[in-house]
Write a protein that holds these residues in place. Structure first.
Motif, PDB file in Angstrom:
ATOM      1  N   ILE A  24       0.884  -1.162   0.000  1.00 58.16           N
ATOM      2  CA  ILE A  24       0.000   0.000   0.000  1.00 58.16           C
ATOM      3  C   ILE A  24       0.918   1.208   0.000  1.00 58.16           C
ATOM      4  CG2 ILE A  24      -1.745   1.313   1.254  1.00 58.16           C
ATOM      5  CD1 ILE A  24      -2.754  -1.368   2.410  1.00 58.16           C
ATOM      6  N   VAL A  25       0.775   2.047  -1.015  1.00 54.26           N
ATOM      7  CA  VAL A  25       1.655   3.210  -1.136  1.00 54.26           C
ATOM      8  C   VAL A  25       0.837   4.473  -1.391  1.00 54.26           C
ATOM      9  CG1 VAL A  25       3.627   1.861  -1.955  1.00 54.26           C
ATOM     10  CG2 VAL A  25       2.047   2.852  -3.607  1.00 54.26           C
ATOM     11  N   ALA A  26       1.378   5.578  -0.947  1.00 53.99           N
ATOM     12  CA  ALA A  26       0.746   6.879  -1.164  1.00 53.99           C
ATOM     13  C   ALA A  26       1.325   7.516  -2.424  1.00 53.99           C
ATOM     14  CB  ALA A  26       0.997   7.787   0.034  1.00 53.99           C
ATOM     15  N   GLY A  27       0.529   8.395  -3.011  1.00 51.22           N
ATOM     16  CA  GLY A  27       0.994   9.173  -4.150  1.00 51.22           C
ATOM     17  C   GLY A  27       0.842   8.491  -5.495  1.00 51.22           C
ATOM     18  N   LEU A  28       0.257   7.315  -5.534  1.00 54.26           N
ATOM     19  CA  LEU A  28      -0.032   6.611  -6.786  1.00 54.26           C
ATOM     20  C   LEU A  28      -1.479   6.155  -6.772  1.00 54.26           C
ATOM     21  CD1 LEU A  28       3.138   4.351  -7.183  1.00 54.26           C
ATOM     22  CD2 LEU A  28       2.556   6.374  -8.544  1.00 54.26           C
ATOM     23  N   SER A  29      -1.998   5.875  -7.963  1.00 61.50           N
ATOM     24  CA  SER A  29      -3.372   5.402  -8.087  1.00 61.50           C
ATOM     25  C   SER A  29      -3.398   4.132  -8.925  1.00 61.50           C
ATOM     26  CB  SER A  29      -4.239   6.468  -8.763  1.00 61.50           C
ATOM     27  OG  SER A  29      -3.863   6.599 -10.129  1.00 61.50           O
ATOM     28  N   ALA A  30      -4.541   3.483  -8.928  1.00 62.97           N
ATOM     29  CA  ALA A  30      -4.720   2.302  -9.775  1.00 62.97           C
ATOM     30  C   ALA A  30      -4.470   2.657 -11.240  1.00 62.97           C
ATOM     31  CB  ALA A  30      -6.119   1.728  -9.577  1.00 62.97           C
ATOM     32  N   PRO A  88      -9.565  -0.992 -13.528  1.00 60.83           N
ATOM     33  CA  PRO A  88     -10.066  -0.239 -12.373  1.00 60.83           C
ATOM     34  C   PRO A  88     -10.980   0.894 -12.826  1.00 60.83           C
ATOM     35  CG  PRO A  88      -7.763   0.314 -12.812  1.00 60.83           C
ATOM     36  CD  PRO A  88      -8.131  -0.796 -13.745  1.00 60.83           C
ATOM     37  N   ALA A  89     -11.987   1.162 -12.013  1.00 59.80           N
ATOM     38  CA  ALA A  89     -12.915   2.267 -12.252  1.00 59.80           C
ATOM     39  C   ALA A  89     -13.274   2.854 -10.893  1.00 59.80           C
ATOM     40  CB  ALA A  89     -14.163   1.760 -12.973  1.00 59.80           C
ATOM     41  N   GLY A  91     -14.442   3.381  -7.560  1.00 54.67           N
ATOM     42  CA  GLY A  91     -15.063   2.491  -6.587  1.00 54.67           C
ATOM     43  C   GLY A  91     -14.924   1.007  -6.889  1.00 54.67           C
ATOM     44  N   THR A  92     -14.259   0.649  -7.991  1.00 54.12           N
ATOM     45  CA  THR A  92     -14.096  -0.752  -8.379  1.00 54.12           C
ATOM     46  C   THR A  92     -12.625  -1.052  -8.598  1.00 54.12           C
ATOM     47  OG1 THR A  92     -16.241  -0.684  -9.511  1.00 54.12           O
ATOM     48  CG2 THR A  92     -14.780  -2.513 -10.066  1.00 54.12           C
ATOM     49  N   PRO A  93     -12.096  -2.072  -7.918  1.00 55.19           N
ATOM     50  CA  PRO A  93     -10.684  -2.385  -8.106  1.00 55.19           C
ATOM     51  C   PRO A  93     -10.414  -3.003  -9.471  1.00 55.19           C
ATOM     52  CG  PRO A  93     -11.704  -4.056  -6.736  1.00 55.19           C
ATOM     53  CD  PRO A  93     -12.741  -2.987  -6.975  1.00 55.19           C
ATOM     54  N   GLY A  94      -9.202  -2.818  -9.959  1.00 53.68           N
ATOM     55  CA  GLY A  94      -8.768  -3.512 -11.160  1.00 53.68           C
ATOM     56  C   GLY A  94      -8.399  -4.937 -10.804  1.00 53.68           C
ATOM     57  N   ARG A  95      -8.725  -5.858 -11.698  1.00 53.60           N
ATOM     58  CA  ARG A  95      -8.419  -7.267 -11.488  1.00 53.60           C
ATOM     59  C   ARG A  95      -7.859  -7.850 -12.775  1.00 53.60           C
ATOM     60  NH1 ARG A  95     -10.890  -9.663  -7.171  1.00 53.60           N
ATOM     61  NH2 ARG A  95     -12.394  -8.399  -6.032  1.00 53.60           N
ATOM     62  N   VAL A  96      -6.721  -8.523 -12.666  1.00 54.23           N
ATOM     63  CA  VAL A  96      -6.183  -9.259 -13.803  1.00 54.23           C
ATOM     64  C   VAL A  96      -5.606 -10.561 -13.262  1.00 54.23           C
ATOM     65  CG1 VAL A  96      -3.915  -8.111 -13.803  1.00 54.23           C
ATOM     66  CG2 VAL A  96      -4.793  -9.159 -15.902  1.00 54.23           C
ATOM     67  N   ALA A  97      -5.861 -11.652 -13.981  1.00 51.96           N
ATOM     68  CA  ALA A  97      -5.372 -12.959 -13.552  1.00 51.96           C
ATOM     69  C   ALA A  97      -5.151 -13.830 -14.769  1.00 51.96           C
ATOM     70  CB  ALA A  97      -6.365 -13.621 -12.599  1.00 51.96           C
ATOM     71  N   TRP A  98      -4.264 -14.809 -14.594  1.00 55.55           N
ATOM     72  CA  TRP A  98      -4.038 -15.758 -15.672  1.00 55.55           C
ATOM     73  C   TRP A  98      -3.745 -17.141 -15.116  1.00 55.55           C
ATOM     74  CZ3 TRP A  98      -0.879 -11.373 -15.166  1.00 55.55           C
ATOM     75  CH2 TRP A  98       0.368 -11.581 -14.595  1.00 55.55           C
ATOM     76  N   HIS A  99      -4.098 -18.126 -15.923  1.00 57.96           N
ATOM     77  CA  HIS A  99      -3.664 -19.494 -15.676  1.00 57.96           C
ATOM     78  C   HIS A  99      -2.387 -19.669 -16.475  1.00 57.96           C
ATOM     79  CE1 HIS A  99      -3.965 -23.965 -16.846  1.00 57.96           C
ATOM     80  NE2 HIS A  99      -3.349 -23.873 -15.703  1.00 57.96           N
ATOM     81  N   LEU A 118      -4.830  -7.615  -7.790  1.00 64.65           N
ATOM     82  CA  LEU A 118      -5.914  -6.718  -7.443  1.00 64.65           C
ATOM     83  C   LEU A 118      -5.301  -5.341  -7.188  1.00 64.65           C
ATOM     84  CD1 LEU A 118      -8.965  -7.445  -5.364  1.00 64.65           C
ATOM     85  CD2 LEU A 118      -7.620  -5.453  -4.741  1.00 64.65           C
ATOM     86  N   ILE A 119      -5.788  -4.334  -7.895  1.00 62.50           N
ATOM     87  CA  ILE A 119      -5.269  -2.962  -7.785  1.00 62.50           C
ATOM     88  C   ILE A 119      -6.427  -2.096  -7.301  1.00 62.50           C
ATOM     89  CG2 ILE A 119      -4.030  -1.120  -8.964  1.00 62.50           C
ATOM     90  CD1 ILE A 119      -2.777  -4.040  -9.193  1.00 62.50           C
ATOM     91  N   GLU A 120      -6.276  -1.535  -6.114  1.00 61.20           N
ATOM     92  CA  GLU A 120      -7.407  -0.887  -5.446  1.00 61.20           C
ATOM     93  C   GLU A 120      -7.030   0.498  -4.919  1.00 61.20           C
ATOM     94  OE1 GLU A 120     -10.537  -2.341  -2.017  1.00 61.20           O
ATOM     95  OE2 GLU A 120      -8.557  -3.264  -2.043  1.00 61.20           O
ATOM     96  N   ASP A 121      -7.746   1.511  -5.360  1.00 60.99           N
ATOM     97  CA  ASP A 121      -7.552   2.845  -4.806  1.00 60.99           C
ATOM     98  C   ASP A 121      -8.105   2.887  -3.388  1.00 60.99           C
ATOM     99  OD1 ASP A 121      -6.249   4.199  -6.922  1.00 60.99           O
ATOM    100  OD2 ASP A 121      -8.159   4.434  -7.980  1.00 60.99           O
ATOM    101  N   LEU A 122      -7.334   3.523  -2.498  1.00 62.23           N
ATOM    102  CA  LEU A 122      -7.747   3.702  -1.110  1.00 62.23           C
ATOM    103  C   LEU A 122      -7.819   5.195  -0.807  1.00 62.23           C
ATOM    104  CD1 LEU A 122      -5.401   1.056   0.582  1.00 62.23           C
ATOM    105  CD2 LEU A 122      -7.795   0.750  -0.115  1.00 62.23           C
ATOM    106  N   ASP A 123      -8.445   5.533   0.288  1.00 59.26           N
ATOM    107  CA  ASP A 123      -8.514   6.940   0.678  1.00 59.26           C
ATOM    108  C   ASP A 123      -7.115   7.472   0.960  1.00 59.26           C
ATOM    109  OD1 ASP A 123      -8.008   5.600   3.057  1.00 59.26           O
ATOM    110  OD2 ASP A 123      -9.529   6.663   4.204  1.00 59.26           O
ATOM    111  N   GLY A 124      -6.988   8.776   1.011  1.00 56.62           N
ATOM    112  CA  GLY A 124      -5.708   9.405   1.311  1.00 56.62           C
ATOM    113  C   GLY A 124      -4.714   9.320   0.170  1.00 56.62           C
ATOM    114  N   ASP A 125      -5.203   9.229  -1.070  1.00 55.57           N
ATOM    115  CA  ASP A 125      -4.322   9.184  -2.251  1.00 55.57           C
ATOM    116  C   ASP A 125      -3.362   7.992  -2.180  1.00 55.57           C
ATOM    117  OD1 ASP A 125      -3.271  10.106  -4.723  1.00 55.57           O
ATOM    118  OD2 ASP A 125      -1.701  11.238  -3.687  1.00 55.57           O
ATOM    119  N   ARG A 126      -3.919   6.829  -1.813  1.00 57.91           N
ATOM    120  CA  ARG A 126      -3.129   5.598  -1.707  1.00 57.91           C
ATOM    121  C   ARG A 126      -3.669   4.551  -2.670  1.00 57.91           C
ATOM    122  NH1 ARG A 126      -3.943   3.296   3.763  1.00 57.91           N
ATOM    123  NH2 ARG A 126      -6.050   4.006   3.327  1.00 57.91           N
ATOM    124  N   VAL A 127      -2.796   3.601  -3.008  1.00 61.07           N
ATOM    125  CA  VAL A 127      -3.196   2.463  -3.822  1.00 61.07           C
ATOM    126  C   VAL A 127      -2.721   1.185  -3.138  1.00 61.07           C
ATOM    127  CG1 VAL A 127      -1.141   2.474  -5.336  1.00 61.07           C
ATOM    128  CG2 VAL A 127      -3.296   1.499  -6.170  1.00 61.07           C
TER     129      VAL A 127
END
Length: 170
Positions: A24-30, A88-89, A91-99, A118-127
């Motif tokens: 979880i890092v600040a200053g980046l987004s999904a 990602p959109a 309120g909706t996290p980005g999801r990518v997966a592969w077999h 799973l790539i998810e935007d969080l409050d406080g400008d965090r991802v």
């Protein structure tokens, strides 16, 4: 927080190996992370354990649901097929997966994996970036028994490189 969607046969705890890494890092987004993650040709630029990515059937350069691709990692030539792709959109996290798979089916050399992100935007400008992988087969059992676990360390390198690449492009 959201969780990985597991296909039947790949639920953690019921496979030979499982790796889970999260940052979880600040200053980046999904939106900053997503293009670097879903474009396999970018992987070797920020993750040294990935090589020679290519697509099949005139697809690419970006992953999409159902697309087949190839790359090399952890000494394995991995054939793969994307089986989840949700950008990602709000309120909706980005999801990518592969077999992914390597080795001849039915042999001790066979390795099958489900690798999900799973790539998810969080409050406080965090991802939040969560990557988890389950593995089946004799090679997975050997990876599980190797200490330190190369999957945990390798995926952490992937996350760290992804974050650094996203910061550099921002």
């Amino acid at each position: 927080m959201n969780a990985i969607n597991w296909p039947e046969g790949y639920v953690p705890g019921f496979t030979e190996n499982f790796a889970s890494n999260e940052v979880i890092v600040a200053g980046l987004s999904a939106a900053d992370i997503w293009p670097l993650l879903v474009t396999p040709s970018q992987w070797p630029t920020y993750y040294s354990n990935s090589a020679n990515p290519r697509f099949y059937d005139d697809k690419g350069p970006v992953l999409e649901d159902g697309v087949r691709f190839y790359f090399e990692t952890f000494g394995f030539p991995v054939e793969a097929q994307c089986n989840e792709f949700v950008p990602p959109a709000a309120g909706t996290p980005g999801r990518v997966a592969w077999h992914g798979w390597a080795g001849e089916e039915g042999t001790d050399a066979r390795l099958d994996v489900h690798h999900a992100w799973l790539i998810e935007d969080l409050d406080g400008d965090r991802v939040r970036i969560l990557t988890q992988e389950t593995q089946k087969g004799k090679p997975a059992e050997e990876l599980h028994n190797t200490k330190p676990n190369p999957m945990i360390n390798g995926h952490q390198d992937w996350l760290d490189g992804l974050i650094a690449a996203a910061r550099a492009t921002k």
